[in-house]
Scaffold this active site. Structure first.
Site, PDB file in Angstrom:
ATOM      1  N   LYS A  12      45.054  54.032  45.966  1.00 46.96           N
ATOM      2  CA  LYS A  12      44.930  53.964  47.424  1.00 46.96           C
ATOM      3  C   LYS A  12      44.410  55.294  47.993  1.00 46.96           C
ATOM      4  CE  LYS A  12      48.679  50.582  47.784  1.00 46.96           C
ATOM      5  NZ  LYS A  12      50.023  50.322  48.351  1.00 46.96           N
ATOM      6  N   TYR A  52      44.855  41.504  51.069  1.00 42.64           N
ATOM      7  CA  TYR A  52      46.262  41.451  51.470  1.00 42.64           C
ATOM      8  C   TYR A  52      46.593  40.196  52.284  1.00 42.64           C
ATOM      9  CZ  TYR A  52      46.956  46.295  49.927  1.00 42.64           C
ATOM     10  OH  TYR A  52      47.065  47.451  49.190  1.00 42.64           O
ATOM     11  N   GLU A 129      42.010  39.046  42.457  1.00 38.17           N
ATOM     12  CA  GLU A 129      41.673  40.391  42.925  1.00 38.17           C
ATOM     13  C   GLU A 129      40.450  40.943  42.188  1.00 38.17           C
ATOM     14  OE1 GLU A 129      46.251  41.518  44.232  1.00 38.17           O
ATOM     15  OE2 GLU A 129      45.473  42.304  42.351  1.00 38.17           O
TER      16      GLU A 129
END
Length: 151
Positions: A12, A52, A129
């Site tokens: 991240k 998400y 993903e």
């Protein structure tokens, strides 16, 4: 369990900004996983909302999207035995304070909102993903080390 199981791991913005990319990659390599896709990318809010989507109704969702779009992320696909479950153990608990020392979150962070990494939670979500972040596909190759990692 398959030695070709794949997981999606993302460093991240806080992990990138703190210069932890190399250390995180090293942990997966040292464990014996094979890197089959990697890119540094600046994700758009729209792309992150797809990633998400399962969290869309949560009160923290807007802040999560804003934070994840605030800087570059490192998107990776790792392959190896029980990659999804083992990858999550290597990352540690979502709350870094509940993560054991020796895990990535246990060693490098303190706050849930700045927990350095995302890791797929199931084989099915990993494949979803991987398709979202690597529509171009991944690289398949035989590692010279595989016979030293797997029986």
């Amino acid at each position: 369990m398959s030695v070709t199981e794949r997981t999606y791991i993302m460093i991240k913005p806080d992990g990138v900004q703190r210069g932890l990319v190399g250390k995180i990659i090293a942990r997966f390599e040292e464990r014996g996983f094979k890197l089959i896709a990697l890119k540094l990318t600046q994700a758009t809010p729209e792309h992150l909302e797809k990633h998400y989507a399962d969290l869309k109704g949560k009160p923290f969702f807007p802040g999560l999207i804003k934070y994840m779009a605030s800087g570059p992320v490192v998107a990776m696909v790792w392959q190896g035995l029980d990659a999804v479950k083992t990858g999550r153990v290597m990352l540690g608990a979502t709350n870094p304070l509940q993560s054991p020392v020796g895990s990535i979150r246990g060693d490098f962070c303190l706050a849930v909102g700045r927990n350095i990494c995302h890791g797929s939670d199931a084989v099915e979500s990993a494949e979803k993903e991987i398709k979202l972040w690597f529509p171009e596909g991944v690289v398949q190759y035989t590692s010279a080390l595989e016979s030293w990692v797997f029986e």
